[in-house]
Enzyme design. Structure first.
Site, PDB file in Angstrom:
ATOM      1  N   ALA A  45     -15.774  21.675  -5.518  1.00 41.41           N
ATOM      2  CA  ALA A  45     -15.658  20.217  -5.662  1.00 41.41           C
ATOM      3  C   ALA A  45     -16.785  19.511  -4.916  1.00 41.41           C
ATOM      4  O   ALA A  45     -17.299  18.479  -5.383  1.00 41.41           O
ATOM      5  CB  ALA A  45     -14.296  19.747  -5.156  1.00 41.41           C
ATOM      6  N   ALA A 250     -20.780  21.843   4.609  1.00 45.10           N
ATOM      7  CA  ALA A 250     -21.177  21.500   3.242  1.00 45.10           C
ATOM      8  C   ALA A 250     -22.676  21.225   3.064  1.00 45.10           C
ATOM      9  O   ALA A 250     -23.086  20.775   1.999  1.00 45.10           O
ATOM     10  CB  ALA A 250     -20.363  20.325   2.697  1.00 45.10           C
ATOM     11  N   ALA A 251     -23.477  21.532   4.086  1.00 46.13           N
ATOM     12  CA  ALA A 251     -24.927  21.361   3.921  1.00 46.13           C
ATOM     13  C   ALA A 251     -25.410  22.269   2.782  1.00 46.13           C
ATOM     14  O   ALA A 251     -26.253  21.883   1.966  1.00 46.13           O
ATOM     15  CB  ALA A 251     -25.650  21.704   5.212  1.00 46.13           C
ATOM     16  N   GLY A 252     -24.837  23.466   2.723  1.00 41.18           N
ATOM     17  CA  GLY A 252     -25.207  24.402   1.655  1.00 41.18           C
ATOM     18  C   GLY A 252     -24.808  23.875   0.286  1.00 41.18           C
ATOM     19  O   GLY A 252     -25.508  24.093  -0.710  1.00 41.18           O
ATOM     20  N   ASP A 253     -23.685  23.166   0.216  1.00 40.14           N
ATOM     21  CA  ASP A 253     -23.233  22.612  -1.073  1.00 40.14           C
ATOM     22  C   ASP A 253     -24.187  21.514  -1.543  1.00 40.14           C
ATOM     23  O   ASP A 253     -24.525  21.438  -2.737  1.00 40.14           O
ATOM     24  CB  ASP A 253     -21.806  22.049  -0.937  1.00 40.14           C
ATOM     25  CG  ASP A 253     -20.804  23.128  -0.552  1.00 40.14           C
ATOM     26  OD1 ASP A 253     -21.013  24.289  -0.951  1.00 40.14           O
ATOM     27  OD2 ASP A 253     -19.827  22.819   0.144  1.00 40.14           O
TER      28      ASP A 253
END
Ligand code: RIB
Length: 306
Positions: A45, A250-253
């Site tokens: 999400a 969520a930096a990778g997201d």
């Protein structure tokens, strides 16, 4: 920015509970938190939100339960302009993540998979059709559903981006020939047996992951060291942007969403990685998961040390 791109994400949808504290507790220790809050999350999400905020036409494929969190999460996808028609709500319990963040912005995450582990592989793959230009997946659902969706996308020549979080030794041999496979440092070690500490180990690990997946590009997310690209012939390190780290969640997201869209638009993996680094650097400067995803305006007005 990427409004002509039709993107889909098959992945997890979680309610996150985020607790902030100066120092995380040791075994048997109690510490006082500084604050806490609930936020919409899940790697899938979050990436869908990242794509939508960058202007792409975005569809989410996944599962929640028909409970308070599930209803809130679907409402949130809709609010972000994401097509949720392929999100089922008949799971046993909506996924949940407990995220603890220390004073230096470093997180530890515990995920209860719930409905995310109950997605039917065929049902999910049937949502992938000629109306999709790029598919993103992660490893926060079952291996069977990831494999089915990736193979269905590859068979239709859809650009396919595999984010390898969370870390596990996924059977990459079951899905051969994706466009981009992108693990972070721990995920790289789980998949290759090698921690990418320096250029030599980055190359060795990338070669193993390419050998196992037959992906076109292996892009390692190296945290504060930026990212690397291995295309089977050349290794290139794409330097990071400096940022004030508030929360790395969520930096990778955020990175993966920008990487996928810029690659789809330009076909240039290096420009795409640079865009991913910008989006990742914006995300670490903000608290939360989905809430920290970069927007079109953020990237257009980007400057270092944000
Ligand atoms: O990548 C960050 C995400 O990991 C969080 O939103 C949490 O739900 C976990 O899935």
């Amino acid at each position: 920015m990427y409004k002509d791109i039709r993107a889909a994400v098959m992945g997890s949808i979680n309610m996150d509970i985020i607790l902030n504290m100066k120092k995380v507790p040791d075994v048997g220790e109690n510490v006082l938190g500084t604050d806490y809050g609930y936020a919409c999350g899940g790697k899938g999400a979050n990436q869908a939100t990242g794509l939508a905020r960058l202007g792409a036409q975005t569809k989410m494929i996944g599962k929640v339960a028909d409970d308070a969190n599930g209803r809130k999460l679907i409402e949130n996808l809709n609010k972000n302009g994401i097509d949720s028609s392929c999100v089922k709500d008949d799971g046993s319990q909506t996924g949940m993540a407990a995220i603890i963040v220390d004073g230096e912005g470093r997180n530890r995450i515990i995920v209860y998979e719930g409905a995310n582990a109950e997605i039917d592989p065929k049902e999910a793959a049937d949502c992938i059709d000629e109306n999709i230009d790029v598919l993103l997946v992660q490893f926060e659902t079952t291996e069977d559903v990831v494999v089915e969706c990736v193979n269905r996308a590859i068979a239709q020549n859809i650009t396919t981006v595999i984010d390898c979080g969370p870390a596990k030794n996924f059977n990459l041999e079951r899905m051969q020939g994706a466009t981009i496979i992108s693990p972070n440092e721990n995920e790289t070690e789980a998949l290759s047996g090698i921690f990418p500490a320096d250029e030599k180990s980055i190359l060795e690990a990338s070669k193993i992951i390419m050998q196992r997946s037959k992906a076109k590009y292996v892009v390692l997310k190296l945290g504060s060291r930026g990212c690397s690209v291995w295309d089977g012939e050349n290794l290139k390190i794409i330097p990071p942007y400096k940022s004030k780290v508030v929360d790395t969640t969520a930096a990778g997201d955020s990175f993966t969403a920008a990487l996928a869209l810029e690659y789809k638009k330009s076909g240039d993996i290096y420009t795409a990685c640079d865009m991913g680094n910008k989006a990742g650097s914006i995300a670490v400067s903000r608290m939360g998961a989905e809430s920290s995803m970069a927007t079109v305006e953020d990237l257009a007005n980007f400057h270092e040390n944000n």
